[in-house]
Design an enzyme around this catalytic site. Structure first.
Site, PDB file in Angstrom:
ATOM      1  N   TYR A   1       3.815   3.440  -3.191  1.00 46.73           N
ATOM      2  CA  TYR A   1       3.425   4.040  -4.467  1.00 46.73           C
ATOM      3  C   TYR A   1       4.469   3.777  -5.550  1.00 46.73           C
ATOM      4  O   TYR A   1       5.673   3.830  -5.293  1.00 46.73           O
ATOM      5  CB  TYR A   1       3.275   5.555  -4.305  1.00 46.73           C
ATOM      6  CG  TYR A   1       2.114   5.948  -3.431  1.00 46.73           C
ATOM      7  CD1 TYR A   1       0.796   5.802  -3.851  1.00 46.73           C
ATOM      8  CD2 TYR A   1       2.337   6.486  -2.166  1.00 46.73           C
ATOM      9  CE1 TYR A   1      -0.264   6.161  -3.044  1.00 46.73           C
ATOM     10  CE2 TYR A   1       1.274   6.862  -1.342  1.00 46.73           C
ATOM     11  CZ  TYR A   1      -0.026   6.694  -1.794  1.00 46.73           C
ATOM     12  OH  TYR A   1      -1.080   7.047  -0.996  1.00 46.73           O
TER      13      TYR A   1
ATOM     14  N   ASP B   1       2.567   9.934   5.090  1.00 47.84           N
ATOM     15  CA  ASP B   1       2.539   9.700   6.537  1.00 47.84           C
ATOM     16  C   ASP B   1       3.221   8.412   6.966  1.00 47.84           C
ATOM     17  O   ASP B   1       3.216   8.084   8.155  1.00 47.84           O
ATOM     18  CB  ASP B   1       1.082   9.626   7.032  1.00 47.84           C
ATOM     19  CG  ASP B   1       0.212  10.685   6.401  1.00 47.84           C
ATOM     20  OD1 ASP B   1       0.465  11.865   6.659  1.00 47.84           O
ATOM     21  OD2 ASP B   1      -0.682  10.325   5.608  1.00 47.84           O
TER      22      ASP B   1
END
Ligand code: UAH
Length: 395
Positions: free
Chosen positions: A270, A319
Site C-alpha cells: 500500500y 495480514d
C-alpha cells in the site's frame, strides 16, 4: 495433524522460563518467595503454560491484573495462590471467594462494600492484600490514616482476611536510584506504622523484576516477577548492568508464502512506498499488523531468512509483509524468524521495541490470539494453544 493451519506461530521456550525462575531463586534470599506475574496472558506468552512452568521451577504464587485472568488459571486446574493486582469491582468478590483468589484493596469504602456483598454468602473469606501508593500515583493508600482505616475495616470483617501489604515501584529500572529509594523508605514507614499500632504484618512485597535485580535485599516475603520471567530486562540500563543472566523465551516465526524476482521495477504494498529494482528478490510473509506485528515496522524492521537479515520493504499490511531477500537461497516454505534467533543472528524484542518507539514489554503483549503458541521443551514441541480455534463456539 497440526491444530492450526496457518504457517505463522509463536514459539515459547519453557526451558528459558524455568532457567529465569531459577536465576532469580539464586539471586534472592532463601526466605523470599517468587510470585510469577502472568497477567496479560503471560505477557503474550500464554498465562497457563507459563504459570505451570514457573511453579514447577520454584515460583510459589501467581499474580494477574484482574479476576477473569485468575479464572483462566483456575479453569486450567492451577491450584496455587493467585493475587489480583488491580481493581476488582465489589460485585465480583463472591467469585473471588469461590475461586480462592486473593484481591487488592486500598480503600475503607471498598472493604465495607465488599463485606456487605459477602454478608449472606456461604463462601470462604477472601484474602486481601493492601496496596500502598508510595510514589507510583496509580492505586493505593497514601497516608498512615488511610492505611490504618483499611486494616481496621479488614480486622472487623468476617468475610475478608488481611493477607498481604505491598507497593509498586515506578523507577526501579533506572540508574538514578533516588525515586525508588524514596518509595522504599515510604513503604518501610508504612510498615512501621503498622508495627507501632501492634499489628502483625501479613505477607509483605514490593519488588518487581527491576527492584529484585537491583535490591534483592528488599525481597521481604516475595517478589513479583514479571518481565524477567520471560527473559527480558526491564530497561536497557538493566540489560547493560547484566546483574543476572536472562534467557528470552519467545520467538515469532513464519514461512515464506511467495517469492518474486523483479525483472523490471515494481512497487511494493500500500502507498507504493518501496520500488523493487531489477534483480531484487521480494518474499511475501503471512503476518501483519492484525496479528500484532506493528505497522510502524514498515520499511524499517527486518526478519531473519537463512540466518541473514532481510529488510521489510513497503508497508506492513493487515495480514502480510514483504521482505527483500538475498540472491539464490530462500524459497517458498522456508522458515523465517521475525523475533528471536536464527543461526548467529538475532532480532530481539528490545530492538523491535526501539524501532517502534515503545518498551520490550509491549511487543509480545501485542501478539494476539490469531497466532498459535507452540510450547517447546528441550527443543521438542510439547503443546500448542490456538485460541482462534478454541473460540470457534457453534452458534
Ligand atoms: C503491581 C505490579 C505490576 O503492575 C507489575 C509487576 C511486574 O513488573 P515487571 O514486569 O516489571 O517485573 C509487579 N507488580
Amino acid at each position: 495433524m497440526k491444530p492450526y493451519c496457518r504457517d505463522t506461530w509463536v514459539e515459547v521456550d519453557l526451558d528459558a522460563i524455568r532457567a529465569n525462575v531459577q536465576t532469580f531463586r539464586q539471586h534472592l534470599p532463601a526466605t523470599t518467595g517468587i510470585m510469577a506475574v502472568v497477567k496479560a496472558d503471560g505477557y503474550g506468552h500464554g498465562s497457563v503454560q507459563v504459570a505451570k512452568e514457573a511453579l514447577l521451577a520454584g515460583a510459589d504464587t501467581l499474580a494477574v491484573a484482574f479476576l477473569d485472568e485468575a479464572i483462566v488459571l483456575r479453569q486450567a486446574g492451577i491450584e496455587a495462590p493467585i493475587l489480583v493486582l488491580g481493581y476488582t469491582p465489589v460485585d465480583s468478590v463472591e467469585v473471588a471467594s469461590h475461586r480462592r483468589v486473593e484481591l487488592t484493596a486500598y480503600s475503607e469504602e471498598w472493604v465495607f462494600q465488599a463485606e456487605q456483598r459477602l454478608q449472606d454468602a456461604a463462601c470462604p473469606p477472601v484474602g486481601i492484600h493492601i496496596k500502598t501508593d508510595t510514589g507510583m500515583g496509580r492505586l493505593g493508600v497514601r497516608t498512615a490514616d488511610e492505611l490504618l482505616s483499611v486494616v481496621e475495616a479488614l480486622e472487623r470483617s468476617s468475610k475478608l482476611a488481611w493477607t498481604g501489604i505491598f507497593t509498586h515501584f515506578a523507577c526501579a529500572d533506572e540508574a538514578d536510584t533516588t525515586h525508588v529509594r524514596r518509595q522504599h523508605d515510604t513503604f518501610q514507614s508504612f510498615l512501621q506504622v503498622l508495627r507501632d499500632a501492634g499489628k502483625t504484618l501479613p505477607k509483605v512485597h514490593c519488588c518487581n523484576t527491576a527492584a529484585a535485580i537491583a535490591f534483592p535485599e528488599w525481597g521481604y516475603d516475595t517478589i513479583r516477577l514479571g518481565i524477567g520471567l520471560y527473559g527480558l530486562y526491564p530497561s536497557s540500563y538493566m540489560k547493560e548492568q547484566a546483574a543476572v543472566r536472562l534467557h528470552p523465551a519467545l520467538s515469532l516465526k513464519t514461512r515464506i508464502a511467495h517469492v518474486k524476482v523483479a525483472a523490471e521495477p515494481f512497487t511494493v504494498s500500500y502507498g507504493a512506498t518501496y520500488t523493487a529494482q531489477p534483480g531484487e528478490r521480494i518474499a511475501t510473509l503471512p503476518i501483519g499488523y492484525a496479528d500484532g506485528y506493528s505497522r510502524l515496522l514498515s520499511n524499517r524492521g527486518a526478519v531473519l531468512v537463512k540466518g541473514s537479515r532481510a529488510p521489510i520493504v513497503g508497508r506492513v499490511c493487515m495480514d502480510q509483509i514483504m521482505v527483500r531477500i538475498e540472491q539464490g537461497s530462500a524459497q517458498v516454505d522456508d522458515e523465517v524468524v521475525l523475533y528471536g534467533k536464527q543461526g548467529n543472528e538475532e532480532i530481539s524484542l528490545d530492538e523491535v521495541a526501539a524501532l517502534i518507539g515503545t518498551i520490550n514489554y509491549e511487543v509480545p503483549c501485542m501478539l494476539n490470539h490469531r497466532i498459535p503458541r507452540v510450547y517447546v521443551r528441550q527443543g521438542k514441541e510439547i503443546a500448542v494453544v490456538h485460541l482462534l480455534s478454541e473460540k470457534n463456539v457453534p452458534v
